[in-house]
Design a protein around this motif. Sequence first.
Motif, PDB file in Angstrom:
ATOM      1  N   VAL A   1      14.711 -10.942   5.993  1.00  0.00           N
ATOM      2  CA  VAL A   1      15.968 -10.992   6.759  1.00  0.00           C
ATOM      3  C   VAL A   1      16.102 -12.350   7.447  1.00  0.00           C
ATOM      4  CG1 VAL A   1      17.116 -10.097   8.831  1.00  0.00           C
ATOM      5  CG2 VAL A   1      16.242  -8.507   7.093  1.00  0.00           C
ATOM      6  N   ARG A   2      15.030 -12.799   8.055  1.00  0.00           N
ATOM      7  CA  ARG A   2      15.067 -14.090   8.766  1.00  0.00           C
ATOM      8  C   ARG A   2      15.323 -15.238   7.782  1.00  0.00           C
ATOM      9  NH1 ARG A   2      10.213 -12.465  11.489  1.00  0.00           N
ATOM     10  NH2 ARG A   2      10.731 -11.368  13.419  1.00  0.00           N
TER      11      ARG A   2
ATOM     12  N   GLY B   1      12.760  -3.938  17.687  1.00  0.00           N
ATOM     13  CA  GLY B   1      12.778  -5.015  18.679  1.00  0.00           C
ATOM     14  C   GLY B   1      12.880  -6.394  18.061  1.00  0.00           C
ATOM     15  N   ALA B   2      12.493  -6.502  16.795  1.00  0.00           N
ATOM     16  CA  ALA B   2      12.448  -7.818  16.155  1.00  0.00           C
ATOM     17  C   ALA B   2      13.631  -8.074  15.219  1.00  0.00           C
ATOM     18  CB  ALA B   2      11.141  -7.954  15.371  1.00  0.00           C
ATOM     19  N   VAL B   3      14.506  -7.096  15.046  1.00  0.00           N
ATOM     20  CA  VAL B   3      15.667  -7.311  14.164  1.00  0.00           C
ATOM     21  C   VAL B   3      16.524  -8.435  14.747  1.00  0.00           C
ATOM     22  CG1 VAL B   3      17.789  -6.301  13.226  1.00  0.00           C
ATOM     23  CG2 VAL B   3      15.713  -4.915  13.374  1.00  0.00           C
ATOM     24  N   PRO B   4      16.800  -9.468  13.959  1.00  0.00           N
ATOM     25  CA  PRO B   4      17.616 -10.571  14.499  1.00  0.00           C
ATOM     26  C   PRO B   4      19.028 -10.101  14.862  1.00  0.00           C
ATOM     27  CG  PRO B   4      16.601 -11.187  12.392  1.00  0.00           C
ATOM     28  CD  PRO B   4      16.387  -9.721  12.565  1.00  0.00           C
ATOM     29  N   ASP B   5      19.622 -10.825  15.760  1.00  0.00           N
ATOM     30  CA  ASP B   5      20.961 -10.486  16.251  1.00  0.00           C
ATOM     31  C   ASP B   5      22.009 -10.408  15.149  1.00  0.00           C
ATOM     32  OD1 ASP B   5      20.514 -10.015  18.841  1.00  0.00           O
ATOM     33  OD2 ASP B   5      21.553 -11.787  19.614  1.00  0.00           O
ATOM     34  N   HIS B   6      21.800 -11.170  14.071  1.00  0.00           N
ATOM     35  CA  HIS B   6      22.822 -11.234  13.020  1.00  0.00           C
ATOM     36  C   HIS B   6      22.735 -10.068  12.047  1.00  0.00           C
ATOM     37  CE1 HIS B   6      19.671 -12.501  10.244  1.00  0.00           C
ATOM     38  NE2 HIS B   6      19.298 -13.401  11.138  1.00  0.00           N
ATOM     39  N   CYS B   7      21.845  -9.117  12.303  1.00  0.00           N
ATOM     40  CA  CYS B   7      21.545  -8.099  11.295  1.00  0.00           C
ATOM     41  C   CYS B   7      21.636  -6.679  11.851  1.00  0.00           C
ATOM     42  CB  CYS B   7      20.144  -8.351  10.743  1.00  0.00           C
ATOM     43  SG  CYS B   7      19.725  -7.304   9.325  1.00  0.00           S
ATOM     44  N   LEU B   8      22.110  -5.776  11.018  1.00  0.00           N
ATOM     45  CA  LEU B   8      22.099  -4.352  11.346  1.00  0.00           C
ATOM     46  C   LEU B   8      21.019  -3.662  10.516  1.00  0.00           C
ATOM     47  CD1 LEU B   8      23.400  -1.787  12.661  1.00  0.00           C
ATOM     48  CD2 LEU B   8      24.846  -1.653  10.623  1.00  0.00           C
ATOM     49  N   LEU B   9      20.184  -2.891  11.192  1.00  0.00           N
ATOM     50  CA  LEU B   9      19.157  -2.094  10.513  1.00  0.00           C
ATOM     51  C   LEU B   9      19.658  -0.665  10.342  1.00  0.00           C
ATOM     52  CD1 LEU B   9      16.220  -1.301   9.581  1.00  0.00           C
ATOM     53  CD2 LEU B   9      15.708  -0.943  12.019  1.00  0.00           C
TER      54      LEU B   9
ATOM     55  N   ASP C   1       0.834  -1.211   0.000  1.00  0.00           N
ATOM     56  CA  ASP C   1       0.000   0.000   0.000  1.00  0.00           C
ATOM     57  C   ASP C   1       0.869   1.262   0.000  1.00  0.00           C
ATOM     58  OD1 ASP C   1      -2.206  -1.664   0.133  1.00  0.00           O
ATOM     59  OD2 ASP C   1      -2.287  -1.582   2.332  1.00  0.00           O
ATOM     60  N   ASP C   2       1.893   1.251  -0.824  1.00  0.00           N
ATOM     61  CA  ASP C   2       2.783   2.413  -0.992  1.00  0.00           C
ATOM     62  C   ASP C   2       3.594   2.750   0.254  1.00  0.00           C
ATOM     63  OD1 ASP C   2       2.026   2.780  -3.681  1.00  0.00           O
ATOM     64  OD2 ASP C   2       0.232   3.876  -3.050  1.00  0.00           O
ATOM     65  N   HIS C   3       3.674   1.834   1.196  1.00  0.00           N
ATOM     66  CA  HIS C   3       4.543   1.987   2.371  1.00  0.00           C
ATOM     67  C   HIS C   3       5.632   0.922   2.315  1.00  0.00           C
ATOM     68  CE1 HIS C   3       1.005   4.118   3.803  1.00  0.00           C
ATOM     69  NE2 HIS C   3       1.657   4.525   4.876  1.00  0.00           N
ATOM     70  N   GLU C   4       6.830   1.246   2.799  1.00  0.00           N
ATOM     71  CA  GLU C   4       7.788   0.182   3.071  1.00  0.00           C
ATOM     72  C   GLU C   4       7.145  -0.733   4.112  1.00  0.00           C
ATOM     73  OE1 GLU C   4      11.974   1.288   3.461  1.00  0.00           O
ATOM     74  OE2 GLU C   4      11.533   3.258   2.620  1.00  0.00           O
ATOM     75  N   ASP C   5       7.448  -2.014   3.999  1.00  0.00           N
ATOM     76  CA  ASP C   5       6.719  -3.023   4.762  1.00  0.00           C
ATOM     77  C   ASP C   5       7.642  -3.692   5.784  1.00  0.00           C
ATOM     78  OD1 ASP C   5       5.338  -5.231   5.675  1.00  0.00           O
ATOM     79  OD2 ASP C   5       4.646  -5.865   3.693  1.00  0.00           O
ATOM     80  N   PRO C   6       7.618  -3.226   7.032  1.00  0.00           N
ATOM     81  CA  PRO C   6       8.539  -3.761   8.039  1.00  0.00           C
ATOM     82  C   PRO C   6       8.408  -5.272   8.217  1.00  0.00           C
ATOM     83  CG  PRO C   6       7.483  -1.769   8.861  1.00  0.00           C
ATOM     84  CD  PRO C   6       6.791  -2.127   7.573  1.00  0.00           C
ATOM     85  N   ASP C   7       7.191  -5.784   8.167  1.00  0.00           N
ATOM     86  CA  ASP C   7       7.023  -7.222   8.378  1.00  0.00           C
ATOM     87  C   ASP C   7       7.682  -8.036   7.260  1.00  0.00           C
ATOM     88  OD1 ASP C   7       5.593  -6.663  10.655  1.00  0.00           O
ATOM     89  OD2 ASP C   7       3.647  -6.723   9.638  1.00  0.00           O
ATOM     90  N   ALA C   8       7.470  -7.577   6.045  1.00  0.00           N
ATOM     91  CA  ALA C   8       8.052  -8.304   4.914  1.00  0.00           C
ATOM     92  C   ALA C   8       9.584  -8.196   4.931  1.00  0.00           C
ATOM     93  CB  ALA C   8       7.497  -7.748   3.602  1.00  0.00           C
TER      94      ALA C   8
END
Lengths: 364, 364
Positions: free
Chosen positions: A150-151, A181-189, A138-145
Amino acid sequence: MTIPFTPVVASLPAVIPFVGPETLERRSGRSFRARLGANESAFGMSPKAKAAVLAELERASWYGDPESHDLRKALARKHGVGMENVMVGEGMDALLGYTVRMIVDPGTPVVTSLGAYPTFNYHAAGFGGDLLTVPYRDDHEDPDALLEKVRETGAQLMYLSNPDNPMGTWHDAARIQALIGAVPDHCLLILDEAYIDFAPEGTSPPIDTANPNVLVMRTFSKAHGMAGMRVAYAIGHADLITGLGKVRNHFAMNRLAQAAALASLNDTDFIARVVAEVEAGRQETYDLAERLGLRALPSATNFVAIDLGSNDRATAALQGLAEMGVFIRMPGVEPLNRCIRVTIGRPGEREIFAEALTDVLQSL
Amino acid sequence: MTIPFTPVVASLPAVIPFVGPETLERRSGRSFRARLGANESAFGMSPKAKAAVLAELERASWYGDPESHDLRKALARKHGVGMENVMVGEGMDALLGYTVRMIVDPGTPVVTSLGAYPTFNYHAAGFGGDLLTVPYRDDHEDPDALLEKVRETGAQLMYLSNPDNPMGTWHDAARIQALIGAVPDHCLLILDEAYIDFAPEGTSPPIDTANPNVLVMRTFSKAHGMAGMRVAYAIGHADLITGLGKVRNHFAMNRLAQAAALASLNDTDFIARVVAEVEAGRQETYDLAERLGLRALPSATNFVAIDLGSNDRATAALQGLAEMGVFIRMPGVEPLNRCIRVTIGRPGEREIFAEALTDVLQSL
């Protein structure tokens, strides 16, 4: 002789993320009447920043302070963090490049949204990263996706801008906080907040410098009107800032830009006026779109995406506007590319745009 | 959580090539009376460059032209090469970094002189290169030894500055031309001509853009007095310039700096006056050294290395000068580090340096 390029560089195409408006002007042989395509501020630099440039001009022959001490100190105070949590850099593109370099080796999975900031992609590809994208929702970046990708891939780097460029949409702080809060430990946001000054209160989550999973980036190129000066900064865990310090160009800061940024940071009244002007311009643009029977996307930035209904119509509108001396840009991928993206100009520029768009639509 | 640094970045030390004078001032709590340590021009920017900054100030909110078209065109004309042979960048440190990145992967052998420009080494190490050095010979970078090391190791990148920093010595064009002719096919030579404006006629070899083995670099930071503005350029084979275009930050140029550099390039009278002032200052420094019973190395730059006879004495002199408010630097390795290195200041600064050095020597 073959130049001994690295395999990564040898495999890169000779493309550039954006064609500059000056290049388009040289191609057409005409100057634009309204330059509304690069989300540069139409409201210029703070008078205090200009005064700071003049005051520093006699010392332009000196290198800038490689620590950007005074600016960094002011930024740390503004954000309530330590100086060891702040890195000043020569524009956000440079900071994005350093951050990618810090994390990405050939084959490293990197996640972003399809159609998000091309210069991040340029850097990710430039260091050999395996760029993986998820669509906007819906024209937004999608944090869940993004998180799911990433996972799924074990990506070590992910990118999100809030508010978003090129659509101008945004998520509230709670949604971004949940992502963090949900970014996995192996990843930098990388949380790109280039447009945050234009967003409603409650869009930016609090900065937690104890969290090594997030690096927040901000710039003086937008609300501060300093795109041509090249000043941005990153805020995060001290280990991230130390890492950036291992790869950055220590003497890269323009000395006049350091002085101007510090002065601009202290001129909060000026920034408030710019933000108010941009709000007025956004509303005017929404109204224009409505009059023309088009939908404008609500924006938390200094630009507005206007839905033309199809990529063909959007492309034709952009082309028509260019021929009438109006420089705008548009998103590069489906389904975003049914829109054109116009930067909020000064009243005179908005008038030029309104007239030109009205004319162009009649010819579509 | 461990930040997912690349192995190369994880292994890098958190060092910086140079400590800035502002950092030293903050540590001591005192401002320097004479800033003569960073080879910045004491004679400032051209008045025409300053006027160009003022004229462009209202457009500082616009990104600079990513092609640096006008400046590149002028540089191409000056050097008698095509625009496709010139890359403008945000300072020579940035261009060195891009060039290293273009060629160096982890383990790639890279050759330079022990004690030559540390920021080149910073980049070579920063991309995981295997940095190999050869000693100076009689306080000159040694083309024969560099070549031999390149042949022996199969190095893909080599660095030479002419004139040299930190010693100020130089080779004539014929010697450099012979080096260029002997660079093996598998190797790219970076020829750093940062100080060439101060060198005698016949120091710079002609530029042959048909040769993909050499990339020449020049800067506006020295004779043009624009260190704080960040403008440099590289000249070479079009394939080299195309390669740089794949990794550079396209919008990195400060817009005011582009305008200032173009104006400065056209102010040849100003540069001639700066060069004459520097020549006078060098002679004065040679004379000072002689009066003090020291040997000054003949210099083709805007600084002079003065031989104190031992590293202990040089280090003590540097320390003593700093305590007297005079900022200079010195070479970092043996046997060069028996010298101190002083930038040519304006007459008043030279007087401060002369008095301070005289005093310091009495206490050694």
